[in-house]
Design an enzyme around this catalytic site. Sequence first.
Site, PDB file in Angstrom:
ATOM      1  N   ILE A   4      -1.106  -7.892  14.346  1.00 52.58           N
ATOM      2  CA  ILE A   4       0.020  -7.745  15.283  1.00 52.58           C
ATOM      3  C   ILE A   4      -0.416  -6.989  16.534  1.00 52.58           C
ATOM      4  CG2 ILE A   4       2.362  -6.815  15.535  1.00 52.58           C
ATOM      5  CD1 ILE A   4       2.526  -7.005  12.392  1.00 52.58           C
ATOM      6  N   ASP A  31      -3.600  -6.796   5.411  1.00 53.71           N
ATOM      7  CA  ASP A  31      -4.477  -7.731   6.130  1.00 53.71           C
ATOM      8  C   ASP A  31      -4.389  -9.144   5.546  1.00 53.71           C
ATOM      9  OD1 ASP A  31      -5.466  -5.940   8.027  1.00 53.71           O
ATOM     10  OD2 ASP A  31      -6.848  -5.066   6.561  1.00 53.71           O
ATOM     11  N   ASN A  73       0.857  -1.190   0.000  1.00 54.22           N
ATOM     12  CA  ASN A  73       0.000   0.000   0.000  1.00 54.22           C
ATOM     13  C   ASN A  73       0.891   1.238   0.000  1.00 54.22           C
ATOM     14  OD1 ASN A  73       0.483   0.908   2.863  1.00 54.22           O
ATOM     15  ND2 ASN A  73      -0.266  -1.181   3.219  1.00 54.22           N
ATOM     16  N   PRO A 109      -1.712 -12.252  10.526  1.00 51.67           N
ATOM     17  CA  PRO A 109      -2.037 -12.032  11.933  1.00 51.67           C
ATOM     18  C   PRO A 109      -2.207 -10.537  12.195  1.00 51.67           C
ATOM     19  CG  PRO A 109       0.292 -12.570  11.659  1.00 51.67           C
ATOM     20  CD  PRO A 109      -0.349 -12.745  10.321  1.00 51.67           C
TER      21      PRO A 109
HETATM   22  O1  PMT Z   1       2.809   6.122   6.572  1.00 51.09           O
HETATM   23  P1  PMT Z   1       2.150   7.439   6.241  1.00 51.09           P
HETATM   24  O2  PMT Z   1       2.166   7.738   4.757  1.00 51.09           O
HETATM   25  O3  PMT Z   1       2.694   8.567   7.068  1.00 51.09           O
HETATM   26  O4  PMT Z   1       0.591   7.301   6.588  1.00 51.09           O
HETATM   27  C1  PMT Z   1       0.184   7.200   7.917  1.00 51.09           C
HETATM   28  C2  PMT Z   1      -0.936   6.175   8.089  1.00 51.09           C
HETATM   29  C3  PMT Z   1      -2.199   6.676   7.404  1.00 51.09           C
HETATM   30  C4  PMT Z   1      -0.533   4.807   7.515  1.00 51.09           C
HETATM   31  C5  PMT Z   1      -1.124   6.062   9.639  1.00 51.09           C
HETATM   32  O5  PMT Z   1      -1.491   7.298  10.162  1.00 51.09           O
HETATM   33  C6  PMT Z   1      -2.181   5.023   9.983  1.00 51.09           C
HETATM   34  O6  PMT Z   1      -3.377   5.296  10.027  1.00 51.09           O
HETATM   35  N1  PMT Z   1      -1.739   3.764  10.264  1.00 51.09           N
HETATM   36  C7  PMT Z   1      -2.613   2.606  10.466  1.00 51.09           C
HETATM   37  C8  PMT Z   1      -2.994   2.049   9.135  1.00 51.09           C
HETATM   38  C9  PMT Z   1      -3.862   0.813   9.257  1.00 51.09           C
HETATM   39  O7  PMT Z   1      -3.487  -0.207   8.785  1.00 51.09           O
HETATM   40  O8  PMT Z   1      -4.962   0.984   9.929  1.00 51.09           O
HETATM   41  P2  PMT Z   1      -6.007  -0.233  10.177  1.00 51.09           P
HETATM   42  O9  PMT Z   1      -7.235   0.511  10.569  1.00 51.09           O
HETATM   43  O10 PMT Z   1      -6.090  -1.140   9.030  1.00 51.09           O
HETATM   44  O11 PMT Z   1      -5.372  -1.011  11.402  1.00 51.09           O
HETATM   45  C10 PMT Z   1      -5.723  -0.746  12.745  1.00 51.09           C
HETATM   46  C11 PMT Z   1      -4.522  -0.914  13.640  1.00 51.09           C
HETATM   47  O12 PMT Z   1      -4.109  -2.278  13.689  1.00 51.09           O
HETATM   48  C12 PMT Z   1      -3.303  -0.126  13.227  1.00 51.09           C
HETATM   49  O13 PMT Z   1      -2.691   0.340  14.411  1.00 51.09           O
HETATM   50  C13 PMT Z   1      -2.413  -1.176  12.540  1.00 51.09           C
HETATM   51  O14 PMT Z   1      -1.023  -0.875  12.676  1.00 51.09           O
HETATM   52  C14 PMT Z   1      -2.770  -2.418  13.314  1.00 51.09           C
HETATM   53  N2  PMT Z   1      -2.682  -3.656  12.518  1.00 51.09           N
HETATM   54  C15 PMT Z   1      -3.527  -3.834  11.459  1.00 51.09           C
HETATM   55  C16 PMT Z   1      -3.475  -5.025  10.745  1.00 51.09           C
HETATM   56  C17 PMT Z   1      -2.542  -6.023  11.130  1.00 51.09           C
HETATM   57  N3  PMT Z   1      -2.472  -7.162  10.466  1.00 51.09           N
HETATM   58  N4  PMT Z   1      -1.717  -5.798  12.159  1.00 51.09           N
HETATM   59  C18 PMT Z   1      -1.765  -4.635  12.867  1.00 51.09           C
HETATM   60  O15 PMT Z   1      -0.981  -4.445  13.808  1.00 51.09           O
END
Ligand code: PMT
Length: 397
Positions: free
Chosen positions: A306, A278, A209, A304
């Site tokens: 994390i 994901d 991404n 997974p």
């Molecule tokens: O990197 P930049 O260009 O500066 O952009 C910043 C950002 C938009 C990426 C950042 O601000 C942000 O929002 N990061 C989280 C992105 C994300 O994957 O969000 P999510 O809503 O899908 O995931 C929720 C949370 O679970 C996040 O803290 C993510 O790190 C965590 N996660 C998600 C999936 C996974 N398999 N493992 C995780 O740890």
Amino acid sequence: MAELNDKRIVLGVSGGIAAYKAAELARLLVKSGAVVDVVLTAGGAHFVTAATFQALTGRPVWTDLWDTHDRGMAHIDLTRGAAAVLVAPATADFMAKVAHGAADDLLTTLCLARDCPLLLAPAMNREMWDKPATRRNVTQLAADGATLLGPAKGEQACGETGAGRMLEAQQLFDALATFLQPKRLAGRRVLLTAGPTFEALDPVRGLTNSSSGRMGFALAQACSEAGADVTLVAGPVALPTPAGVLRIDVTSALEMRDAVNSALAGRHIFIAVAAVADYRPAQAIEHKIKKGAAGMTLELVANPDILAEVAARPDAPFCVGFAAESQKLPEFAEAKRRAKKLPLVVGNLVQDGLGGDSNVVTLFDDAGSHPLPPGDKLTIAREIVNHIVSMTSPCTE
Ligand code: PMT
């Protein structure tokens, strides 16, 4: 401003039109109780006179390597006992010299001889800022421990529009005050994830991404500035490592999970900023997939989560999640916070925060939602750190 009262600041002014803003910055610093020693380069003196700074600071202004003003060796003595050297504006030429250790006038020489932090407020034409030479110098300066404040994007004195405008005096003043704030995460060990992951499909292709890693790297820097011991697990991005931060590079979600698990012991705070894929391809294909039929189907399996795994541990650190949404931010962010049982989630819209230097975030915790002012990612990261500090007990170890 308590952070600046009675602190001595060396304010370097090099030769750019933004030097006029340094006069206002000197005034703000003096008003807040700081003692300001201005060092003006020959170029800087073309834009603002020494008399202006002398009147504003009530102190002699330093312009020449051979000036003494009754002090023995200005290039050494000026930084001894100073809280910081802030150069505003820092021109492309000035930054190039400092990046290479040049010492051909008072300001470059005292930067090399200093024993206190160096902050730089770049100011230059957008093309100069974008040139590979300046990019290399900026990377080197950050790796050497200098803190860059800005630049901002916008209309420039030359009539062009882009990145290279020096921050406003008030913004520089606020950033310096934040930089000098007490080390409120001293003794804390923080682990972060940042950037995208890359899930290989074959030796050439993969799923990823457009996360740039900037938000996570800014948070790592802000935690480090606040005195924390910081480890950053980074997906594939080409950003310089913030000063004092230990970086572990990974590629895939499984590697990121392994790195997090290996680095987790003894951590007080875990901040998951990474945009983790994901799903990953069900099979890693050893050789390049050859073009064949008109279409193909990919089989994916879930990676997974994390953050969820860390937060579910009986010995879980204070966990901060991010929520990147394209709509319904409050609803979706709060749902993620509850599902993963997190004390704090930072919500942002992808259209505001993915890629790029700025963001707009809202913090979600048990007390409700707390929108932060829009800003550059480092400023926002410092605000997030302030919030984390307010939610966590001070270190007693
Ligand atoms: O990197 P930049 O260009 O500066 O952009 C910043 C950002 C938009 C990426 C950042 O601000 C942000 O929002 N990061 C989280 C992105 C994300 O994957 O969000 P999510 O809503 O899908 O995931 C929720 C949370 O679970 C996040 O803290 C993510 O790190 C965590 N996660 C998600 C999936 C996974 N398999 N493992 C995780 O740890």
